[in-house]
Enzyme design. Structure first.
Site, PDB file in Angstrom:
ATOM      1  N   GLU A  84      -4.574   2.520  -4.355  1.00 57.27           N
ATOM      2  CA  GLU A  84      -3.303   2.150  -4.312  1.00 57.27           C
ATOM      3  C   GLU A  84      -3.060   1.243  -4.179  1.00 57.27           C
ATOM      4  OE1 GLU A  84      -4.691   4.715  -0.085  1.00 57.27           O
ATOM      5  OE2 GLU A  84      -5.328   3.637  -2.783  1.00 57.27           O
ATOM      6  N   ASN A 142      -2.769  12.896  -3.688  1.00 55.37           N
ATOM      7  CA  ASN A 142      -3.572  13.050  -5.003  1.00 55.37           C
ATOM      8  C   ASN A 142      -4.345  15.117  -4.411  1.00 55.37           C
ATOM      9  OD1 ASN A 142      -4.282  11.161  -6.600  1.00 55.37           O
ATOM     10  ND2 ASN A 142      -5.467  10.035  -4.993  1.00 55.37           N
ATOM     11  N   ASP A 167      -2.420   9.211 -10.493  1.00 53.21           N
ATOM     12  CA  ASP A 167      -1.523   8.078 -10.972  1.00 53.21           C
ATOM     13  C   ASP A 167       0.060   7.616 -11.897  1.00 53.21           C
ATOM     14  OD1 ASP A 167      -4.701   8.051 -10.918  1.00 53.21           O
ATOM     15  OD2 ASP A 167      -4.656   8.915 -13.146  1.00 53.21           O
ATOM     16  N   ASP A 191       0.734  -1.341  -0.096  1.00 53.98           N
ATOM     17  CA  ASP A 191       0.273  -0.288  -0.034  1.00 53.98           C
ATOM     18  C   ASP A 191       0.505   1.259  -0.800  1.00 53.98           C
ATOM     19  OD1 ASP A 191      -2.960   0.792   0.595  1.00 53.98           O
ATOM     20  OD2 ASP A 191      -1.516   2.431   1.581  1.00 53.98           O
ATOM     21  N   ILE A 192       0.382   2.055  -1.093  1.00 47.16           N
ATOM     22  CA  ILE A 192       1.063   3.474  -0.942  1.00 47.16           C
ATOM     23  C   ILE A 192       0.956   4.026   0.772  1.00 47.16           C
ATOM     24  CG2 ILE A 192       1.187   5.309  -2.558  1.00 47.16           C
ATOM     25  CD1 ILE A 192       1.029   3.646  -5.097  1.00 47.16           C
TER      26      ILE A 192
END
Length: 298
Positions: free
Chosen positions: A210, A178, A187, A170-171
């Protein structure tokens, strides 16, 4: 194409095999339709079956039905039928039995090659549609549905004794990325992570947003942890194009398959490890044991 050829006559098999190999096709030939059906079922690389109606022990029309049952939206299969008594069989009867086309026996070279070219065009289109249906269009990785299907195959192999570890990635602080830089840049970050995962050579997919998962058949926790740390370091070192001040990290949870696991239980343990890594400060790798005990591994 990889063609399974079926005919009771070894002379016909020899003639048609020579035609097919001269046209660049791979051929496996059978006089026994039962053995041919078993081979096609076991070997998904067979994309075309060329069979006579005059075969045994499974008759030609019944064989077509059985072959058509093997084909699916995941496995395209062309079925071509040939018969020396073509004029005695209606085309509709043969097609209704599951065949795609009907040829005279033995076919002329021109007719055979023409039918195979037509079949190849259809198969190419079908394979393209399958690939599109399996692909996450933002990243080029597997989408969730395709990843779950691959996971099913991997779990079946693990049940036979092969190790398997799942990574969930997971980012970190992705919403903040964002909000500050815009969704277009978000993106780009997602694609950067996808590129890193693709470089592992493992089975990688995007679960959504993400979040990603990587299946590592043949790897226990120790080997998978090495890969997980490499992913984590590469994410932290990635420079986002045209965003020199943007850096991002990723948290990773690991879970190793144990007897009795389903993909859901494996994902649950990996998810628990992932959130343990986030609670510990993010940019971490964590492992959850089958007893749901979680520990950091860096």
């Amino acid at each position: 194409m990889h063609v399974a050829l079926i005919d009771p006559s070894r002379v016909v098999l020899k003639i048609v095999t020579e035609m097919l190999t001269a046209g660049g096709h791979t051929v496996v030939a059978f006089t026994d339709s039962g053995k041919a059906l078993a081979h096609v079922e076991a070997d998904p690389t067979v994309t075309c079956v060329l069979t006579s109606l005059e075969v045994q022990p499974i008759c030609g029309l019944e064989l077509c039905w059985s072959l058509r049952a093997l084909a699916s939206d995941r496995r395209p299969l062309t079925i071509l039928v040939m018969s020396a008594a073509r004029e005695e069989r209606s085309l509709s009867e043969v097609l209704d039995s599951g065949a795609d086309d009907f040829l005279a026996k033995p076919p002329s070279v021109q007719e055979l090659y023409g039918r195979l070219r037509s079949a190849e065009r259809v198969l190419k289109l079908q394979h393209s549609l399958i690939q599109q249906a399996d692909t996450d269009h933002l990243t080029g990785l597997l989408n969730r549905g395709a990843l779950m299907r691959r996971a099913g195959d991997a779990l079946a192999n693990a049940s036979a004794g092969a190790p398997l570890t799942l990574l969930q990635i997971d980012i970190d602080h992705f919403k903040g990325i964002n909000d500050r830089y815009g969704h277009d840049v978000g993106d780009v970050v997602i694609r950067c992570v996808a590129r890193t995962l693709r470089e592992t050579g493992a089975i990688a997919g995007r679960l959504g947003g993400e979040e990603f998962a990587v299946l590592m058949p043949g790897h226990g926790l120790a080997g998978a942890a090495v890969v997980a740390h490499r992913i984590r370091r590469q994410c932290a070192a990635t420079t986002v194009p045209r965003q020199p001040d943007l850096r991002f990290t990723a948290s990773i949870g690991l879970a190793e398959w144990t007897p009795g696991d389903t993909i859901d239980t494996l994902l649950k343990r990996a998810d628990l490890a992932l959130y343990a890594a986030k609670r510990a400060g993010r940019d971490r790798v964590a492992v959850t044991s089958p007893s749901l005990h979680t520990e950091m591994v860096g």
